[in-house]
Design a protein around this motif. Structure first.
Motif, PDB file in Angstrom:
ATOM      1  N   VAL A  91       0.800  -1.434  -0.087  1.00 11.87           N
ATOM      2  CA  VAL A  91       0.109  -0.010  -0.033  1.00 11.87           C
ATOM      3  C   VAL A  91       0.898   1.261  -0.173  1.00 11.87           C
ATOM      4  CG1 VAL A  91      -2.002  -1.377   1.224  1.00 11.87           C
ATOM      5  CG2 VAL A  91      -0.037   0.001   2.508  1.00 11.87           C
ATOM      6  N   ALA A  92       0.216   2.291  -0.370  1.00  7.48           N
ATOM      7  CA  ALA A  92       0.818   3.775  -0.215  1.00  7.48           C
ATOM      8  C   ALA A  92      -0.026   4.449   0.689  1.00  7.48           C
ATOM      9  CB  ALA A  92       1.095   4.478  -1.429  1.00  7.48           C
ATOM     10  N   GLY A  93       0.490   5.280   1.484  1.00  3.83           N
ATOM     11  CA  GLY A  93      -0.536   5.911   2.562  1.00  3.83           C
ATOM     12  C   GLY A  93       0.334   7.334   3.500  1.00  3.83           C
ATOM     13  N   ARG A  94      -0.589   7.839   4.013  1.00  2.00           N
ATOM     14  CA  ARG A  94       0.082   8.782   5.105  1.00  2.00           C
ATOM     15  C   ARG A  94      -0.983   9.128   6.114  1.00  2.00           C
ATOM     16  NH1 ARG A  94      -1.444  12.741   0.786  1.00  2.00           N
ATOM     17  NH2 ARG A  94       0.976  12.819   0.026  1.00  2.00           N
ATOM     18  N   LEU A 328      -3.337  -1.358  10.389  1.00  3.88           N
ATOM     19  CA  LEU A 328      -3.342  -0.233   9.547  1.00  3.88           C
ATOM     20  C   LEU A 328      -4.818  -0.012   8.950  1.00  3.88           C
ATOM     21  CD1 LEU A 328       0.234  -0.738   7.828  1.00  3.88           C
ATOM     22  CD2 LEU A 328      -0.353   0.935   9.429  1.00  3.88           C
ATOM     23  N   GLN A 329      -5.138  -1.181   8.803  1.00  6.02           N
ATOM     24  CA  GLN A 329      -6.649  -1.145   8.157  1.00  6.02           C
ATOM     25  C   GLN A 329      -7.513  -0.365   9.260  1.00  6.02           C
ATOM     26  OE1 GLN A 329      -7.756  -5.040   7.203  1.00  6.02           O
ATOM     27  NE2 GLN A 329      -7.018  -4.685   4.821  1.00  6.02           N
ATOM     28  N   ALA A 330      -7.430  -0.674  10.439  1.00  6.80           N
ATOM     29  CA  ALA A 330      -8.343  -0.058  11.491  1.00  6.80           C
ATOM     30  C   ALA A 330      -7.891   1.433  11.827  1.00  6.80           C
ATOM     31  CB  ALA A 330      -7.919  -0.782  13.179  1.00  6.80           C
ATOM     32  N   GLY A 335     -10.137   7.011  10.295  1.00  7.89           N
ATOM     33  CA  GLY A 335      -9.904   8.388   9.634  1.00  7.89           C
ATOM     34  C   GLY A 335      -8.527   8.868   9.952  1.00  7.89           C
ATOM     35  N   GLY A 336      -7.481   7.960  10.547  1.00  2.61           N
ATOM     36  CA  GLY A 336      -6.318   8.537  11.061  1.00  2.61           C
ATOM     37  C   GLY A 336      -5.354   8.446  10.003  1.00  2.61           C
ATOM     38  N   VAL A 337      -5.438   7.580   9.020  1.00  3.84           N
ATOM     39  CA  VAL A 337      -4.455   7.475   7.679  1.00  3.84           C
ATOM     40  C   VAL A 337      -5.342   7.241   6.620  1.00  3.84           C
ATOM     41  CG1 VAL A 337      -2.907   6.399   9.409  1.00  3.84           C
ATOM     42  CG2 VAL A 337      -4.192   5.018   7.833  1.00  3.84           C
TER      43      VAL A 337
END
Length: 464
Positions: A91-94, A328-330, A335-337
């Protein structure tokens, strides 16, 4: 030729991880040398059994199991790619909080995961690199609260060792997440296989994708160029984001002992470009692991145009453990990431420079050293001087010269209190590197880089 821990140390190839020290209960000391890199010392009275045990946990020894074997032991059921290793999900994320992401080096997901591991009770503490109070250097520390993780987040480009912190927590009855670059993760996996008590304590392995490690001199050089000599350096922030630039084009902040902040653009320094290899330990020339293939999760900067254009930064994440994926899914559901799928191809492409250095470049270096009669480790790529063109080989060899020069010249400059003793030779070496790099791309590229009369002088120089 056998390439065990004795050859690793003799060749200056020790990365100073400290696994050998822990395995031998401190019989092998790990100290920081004149060039700002931690090194194991084998000058004591060591038994044959102790040396063999130490060699089995050394990440650059042929007596140690390689990354493929370690990954098969841990991730046998996952699909595998030759570049990023085993993967459950990519995944990519922030982080979504503007405050939190500005205070992170990239997308902020590494520190977020560590905090979530603590909050979920999956580990009791985290072993990670942190800042030392009143000391500009960095060292491994133990964090047992999310608040401590927050205080010590961001990239810390410096030589460190695991020796003291692992010895300190061994047998304390607690479980830990361990954070490290690929060679450190490999060393920890090897150590855990040798010592069952540590195996039970290491609960989650968190990998940091690595271009190469840095000597402690890197921080001092950046600070000196910002007007803060080594004797007056209190601390440094290597990555200060700038909203007017791309994510990779960041500043740094050197703090002097009087509390003043000296902020400068990294790209404006002599040695801030990662491709030059300044202050790179010799061990990094013999690593073939980019995505920390033995880790349960690996975090990288998403150096793809889609993400790099956003100054806030984005992580590329290779997940190999279901616990990590759930956390990470949680966080995303709360809405944190922000997370989105990333292809294996894009994940690998985000670290294209690292793969060039650690695959084709490694083949060349292995062949060069073997031709010189030197001992080299057995790697997952074969020695081969034909794997790159003659022009590209010249670029790679010059980068290796820059790495060696930087460590020697800065040590001299530091002792003399004269930065120019380092800066002068480095400018000349980097100028040659730029010529070679442009030359390797063809006449048009060379002409774009320098004026035509300089091109002719450069060509004459290259024929020597």
């Amino acid at each position: 030729m056998t390439h065990g821990i004795e050859q690793v140390v003799e060749r200056g190839m020790c990365i100073g991880c400290g696994a050998c020290s822990v395995r031998t209960s401190g019989a092998i000391p790990v100290t920081i040398g004149r060039r700002g890199v931690y090194e194991a010392r084998l000058d004591g009275a060591l038994s044959t059994d102790a040396l063999r045990a130490a060699s089995r946990v050394c990440p650059f020894s042929d007596d140690a199991r390689n990354e493929d074997v370690l990954a098969r032991e841990r991730f046998a059921d996952l699909p595998r790619d030759d570049r990023i290793g085993a993967h459950l999900e990519v995944v990519a994320g922030r982080r979504t909080s503007e405050h939190e992401i500005v205070g992170s080096s990239s997308g902020g997901l590494t520190s977020l995961l560590l905090e979530e591991l603590l909050r979920a009770g999956l580990v009791d503490g985290v072993l990670h690199v942190g800042r030392s109070a009143g000391d500009p250097r960095f060292s491994y520390t133990v964090s047992t609260s999310p608040e401590k993780i927050e205080r010590d987040r961001k990239s810390m480009y410096s030589a460190t060792t695991l020796a003291d912190v692992v010895a300190g927590i061994r047998g304390d009855g607690r479980t830990y997440a361990v954070v490290g670059v690929p060679c450190f993760i490999k060393a920890l996996r090897l150590l855990a296989a040798e010592l069952p008590d540590l195996d039970a304590q290491f609960g989650v392995y968190v990998g940091l994708v690595c271009g190469h490690l840095k000597s402690t001199f890197f921080a001092e050089s950046l600070a000196w160029q910002a007007g803060v000599p080594p004797t007056e350096l209190e601390g440094i922030d290597f990555r200060v984001k700038n909203a007017s630039r791309y994510a990779w084009d960041y500043d740094y902040d050197a703090v002097s002992v009087d509390g003043a902040h000296h902020v400068r653009r990294s790209a404006d320094t002599i040695d801030g470009g990662w491709g030059f290899g300044a202050f790179q330990p010799e061990a990094c020339n013999f690593c073939d692991d980019v995505f920390a293939e033995g880790a349960d999760v690996a975090f990288a900067d998403a150096w793809l145009h889609k993400y790099a254009a956003d100054w806030r930064g984005t992580n590329a994440v290779v997940i190999r453990d279901e616990r990590v994926r759930r956390l990470l899914q949680a966080a995303a559901e709360r809405g944190g990431v922000e997370l989105e799928p990333l292809s294996v191809e894009d994940a690998a492409r985000s670290q294209a420079g690292g793969f060039r250095h650690r695959r084709a470049g490694l083949s060349l270096r292995l062949a060069d050293d073997l031709a010189a009669g030197l001992s080299v480790p057995t790697k997952r790529v074969p020695p081969d001087r034909t794997v790159v063109s003659r022009r590209r080989a010249a670029v790679l060899r010059q980068r290796r010269r820059i790495s060696r020069l930087s460590l020697v010249a800065f040590a001299d400059a530091r002792e003399a209190g004269d930065f120019e003793r380092y800066a002068g030779p480095m400018r000349r070496a980097i100028r040659r590197y730029r010529f070679l790099d442009a030359w390797s791309q063809g006449a048009k590229a060379l002409t774009r880089h320098v004026a035509r009369p300089v091109v002719h002088r450069a060509r004459r120089m290259l024929r020597r």
